[in-house]
Design a protein around this motif. Structure first.
Motif, PDB file in Angstrom:
ATOM      1  N   PHE A 188       0.835  -1.205   0.000  1.00  0.00           N
ATOM      2  CA  PHE A 188       0.000   0.000   0.000  1.00  0.00           C
ATOM      3  C   PHE A 188       0.864   1.247   0.000  1.00  0.00           C
ATOM      4  O   PHE A 188       1.757   1.400   0.828  1.00  0.00           O
ATOM      5  N   GLN A 189       0.591   2.146  -0.952  1.00  0.00           N
ATOM      6  CA  GLN A 189       1.319   3.409  -1.030  1.00  0.00           C
ATOM      7  C   GLN A 189       0.380   4.595  -1.228  1.00  0.00           C
ATOM      8  O   GLN A 189       0.774   5.612  -1.762  1.00  0.00           O
ATOM      9  N   GLY A 190      -0.859   4.480  -0.782  1.00  0.00           N
ATOM     10  CA  GLY A 190      -1.775   5.608  -0.838  1.00  0.00           C
ATOM     11  C   GLY A 190      -3.040   5.295  -1.608  1.00  0.00           C
ATOM     12  O   GLY A 190      -3.126   4.307  -2.342  1.00  0.00           O
ATOM     13  N   PHE A 191      -4.050   6.162  -1.436  1.00  0.00           N
ATOM     14  CA  PHE A 191      -5.328   6.012  -2.105  1.00  0.00           C
ATOM     15  C   PHE A 191      -5.316   6.796  -3.418  1.00  0.00           C
ATOM     16  O   PHE A 191      -4.811   7.915  -3.475  1.00  0.00           O
ATOM     17  N   LYS A 192      -5.895   6.215  -4.444  1.00  0.00           N
ATOM     18  CA  LYS A 192      -6.027   6.908  -5.716  1.00  0.00           C
ATOM     19  C   LYS A 192      -7.150   7.934  -5.625  1.00  0.00           C
ATOM     20  O   LYS A 192      -8.241   7.634  -5.162  1.00  0.00           O
ATOM     21  N   ILE A 193      -6.872   9.155  -6.066  1.00  0.00           N
ATOM     22  CA  ILE A 193      -7.901  10.192  -6.120  1.00  0.00           C
ATOM     23  C   ILE A 193      -8.706   9.980  -7.395  1.00  0.00           C
ATOM     24  O   ILE A 193      -8.248  10.285  -8.491  1.00  0.00           O
ATOM     25  N   PHE A 304      -2.555  10.155  -0.438  1.00  0.00           N
ATOM     26  CA  PHE A 304      -3.402  10.324  -1.620  1.00  0.00           C
ATOM     27  C   PHE A 304      -2.525  10.563  -2.849  1.00  0.00           C
ATOM     28  O   PHE A 304      -1.511  11.259  -2.774  1.00  0.00           O
ATOM     29  N   LYS A 305      -2.952   9.973  -3.995  1.00  0.00           N
ATOM     30  CA  LYS A 305      -2.160  10.062  -5.219  1.00  0.00           C
ATOM     31  C   LYS A 305      -3.073  10.223  -6.429  1.00  0.00           C
ATOM     32  O   LYS A 305      -4.148   9.620  -6.495  1.00  0.00           O
TER      33      LYS A 305
END
Length: 498
Positions: A188-193, A304-305
């Motif tokens: 896990f490296q962040g949530f997709k916007i 977030f990304k």
């Protein structure tokens, strides 16, 4: 002690903070002072005086002789005097009224940029033993209720420079190190916007602004926002400090386990984050607010990304519409600039602040919303990772130049007109145009617009090691045996051999 039917100045001997401008003059706070008196001199009637009634109540078992002194900060634009119809003797459980008069001078008409001043009031209660009990306070006075001639200060340039350096750091250091969650796409490296997060942000912003703007309980709503920000600030401080300590190599003292899965770095992060929040709540210092704001911005950048230009365009357009509409409604309904109102009502770590180099009416600090830094930082991170995928620097460089152009346009509008416009109205279109022009030039618009590219910077981590002496069947180095992949990932073919 109170201004009749308006505000309580002293409550049980304690001065209310909005009547104390010493933190502003000492550049320790960004809270705007109380604006009590405003008169309009459009007719240039300098003989017109304005006054406020100061009610003084004696709740002690003593009799006092009351003296009131009033003066200005610069003694040029405004003259003052005070008067009471009552006897200066104030007996127990009695009240008296002092009238504080202000009058604008010819100097304020000739120099409209100085048509305001701080008014200093000192109430002295003298008892029978000739002991003086002094109660000082201050407020802001202006000769013109529409006064807002100066909106620019060089502190804004300094703040923008700091913001751009923060964006560069947010762009580069966006990997999550302090915890490891395994998802469908690997670590896990962040949530997709995406559209879901964009719609959620839109409704949260719109509902919050509607309630804050139309509710009779603005004070209570402001408190809810502040408390929520404090909790978020503490959590983000804990996370970012932990992330910084996790940059240390494996086996370091910071990564030693203390209890169960809790490491020494988590314990130290909790202590440091608690100290930061406690100091801020006690002092309300702008630099501590900025530090917590940086922690919040960094957390947003890590969690977030953006993964495609289409999602970024939709999100940024929504932000422009929300910020522009909010500023428009505030201006045309309250005749107040949104930047002044924000610091008055929501002076908490949701903005990056810096004290003004020169004092201004109704403002003590320049500020930029943390979202106006975090969101461009997210976007710059997206262009940086796309550049890494394409083995180029074009998108990052030209998007950065577009960001500078957007800031220049915003600063220019701040200078030439009196009411500030949100920076997002200029910055977000500028960076979008810069990216699209580069994509058109390189014939990669479809690739960056609607394709979730292989994010080598976040999704995979390769390194070459122990390749000496290892050969494949044709006698060359066998690079596949030297590729160490992320834990829990399935082996895949090396991009080097494609």
């Amino acid at each position: 002690m109170e201004y009749t039917n308006i505000d309580i100045v002293y409550n049980e001997g304690t001065l209310q903070k909005e009547f104390d401008i010493s933190p502003i003059l000492e550049r320790r706070s960004c809270t705007s002072p109380k604006n009590l008196i405003k008169i309009d001199t459009k007719n240039k009637n300098l003989t017109q005086e304005d006054y406020e009634a100061l009610s003084i109540t004696n709740n002690d078992d003593k009799t006092y002789q009351v003296f009131v002194e009033q003066s200005t900060h610069t003694n040029k634009s405004i003259t003052t005097r005070q008067f009471t119809n009552d006897n200066s003797t104030l007996s127990t459980n009695q009240s008296m009224i002092y009238y504080l008069y202000q009058n604008c001078t010819e100097y304020s008409i000739q120099h409209p940029e100085k048509a305001w001043d701080y008014i200093y009031v000192k109430v002295i209660l003298q008892d029978g033993q000739d002991n003086n009990h002094t109660f000082p306070f201050q407020f802001t006075y202006t000769c013109n209720e529409n006064y807002n001639f100066i909106t620019f200060d060089w502190s804004l340039i300094i703040l923008i420079s700091i913001s751009m350096m923060l964006m560069a750091l947010l762009t580069r250091f966006s990997r999550i190190l302090s915890f490891n969650l395994k998802g469908q796409d690997g670590q896990f490296q962040g949530f997709k916007i995406d559209a879901t997060i964009t719609i959620f942000y839109f409704f949260m912003y719109a509902i919050g602004f509607f309630l804050f703007f139309n509710s009779e309980y603005v004070g209570e709503l402001s408190l809810v926002v502040k408390v929520s920000t404090y909790l978020m600030g503490f959590t983000c401080s804990l996370f970012i400090i932990d992330e910084a300590l996790c940059l240390s190599p494996d086996g370091s003292v910071w990564k030693r386990k203390v209890c169960y899965k809790i490491r020494l770095c988590e314990v130290f992060s909790f202590m440091l984050a608690s100290a930061f929040m406690t100091l801020y709540l006690l002092t309300q210092a702008w630099y501590l607010s900025d530090l917590i704001s940086i922690f919040i911005m960094s957390t947003i950048a890590k969690l977030f990304k953006f993964k495609k230009l289409k999602s970024a365009v939709l999100f940024l357009i929504i932000c422009i519409l929300l910020d522009g509409t909010a500023a428009f409604l505030i201006f045309f309904t309250s005749n107040t600039s949104y930047n002044s109102l924000t610091l008055k009502k929501l002076n908490c770590p949701i903005e990056l602040q810096l004290p003004l180099l020169e004092l201004q009416y109704d403002r003590s600090c320049a500020w930029i919303s943390l979202f106006s830094i975090a969101i461009p930082g997210l976007y710059m991170g997206f262009t940086y990772r796309f550049d890494k995928n394409k083995r180029t620097f074009s998108y990052t460089i030209f998007t950065g130049l577009s960001l500078i152009i957007g800031y220049i346009i915003w600063i220019t509008t701040t200078i030439v007109q009196t009411y500030s416009i949100p920076s997002s109205v200029f910055i977000y279109p500028s960076i979008l145009i810069g990216t699209i022009l580069v994509a058109l030039k390189r014939n990669e618009l479809q690739s960056i617009w609607d394709t979730e590219f292989f994010d080598e910077f976040l999704e995979k981590s390769y390194r070459l090691s122990n390749i000496y002496g290892q050969h494949d069947i044709v006698g060359n180095l066998n690079l596949m045996e030297g590729l160490d992949q992320c834990p829990d990932e399935q082996p895949i073919q090396s991009r080097i051999l494609k």
